[in-house]
Design an enzyme around this catalytic site. Structure first.
Site: not given
Length: 124
Positions: A68, A75
């Site tokens: 994660e 991102e």
């Protein structure tokens, strides 16, 4: 030799803690994963997991959290480079990194089912 000044041991940990806090603040999914991880660890303690079972559990929890965090870093990096403009390639990269998180989560759920399932079957 690098052009950047050596940070020192303490500053390295300070930056790492800052990064973990940043991802906790910015990513709802990581907060969900962390909350579930705390509950799972508490339940494992209650069920008196062996050292090996506990290590396996911690490993898969770590796998999901690291996935994660890497997804978030990818991102942020792509958004920064492309100034939040849409790009098909950026979308594909983000989808792949999100898929990695999903895969790690599925594996951890399966491992959890095996570990906790064996304990629950002993009580029945």
């Amino acid at each position: 030799m690098t052009k950047f000044k050596s940070q020192g041991f303490n500053n390295t940990f300070k930056n790492a803690r800052k990064g973990f806090r940043l991802v906790l603040k910015s990513e709802v999914n990581l907060r969900i994963h962390t909350a579930i991880a705390v509950l799972v660890v508490f339940l494992a303690l209650l069920l008196k997991f062996s050292a090996l079972e506990f290590c396996i559990l911690l490993f898969v929890i770590g796998l999901v959290i690291v996935a994660e965090m890497l997804n978030t870093a990818i991102e942020f990096t792509l958004d920064s480079i492309y100034h939040n403009r849409y790009s098909r390639m950026v979308g594909m990269a983000k989808d792949i990194s999100a898929g990695a998180v999903m895969f790690a989560t599925i594996i951890s759920v399966l491992v959890g089912l095996i570990l906790f399932g064996s304990k629950v079957l002993l009580f029945l």
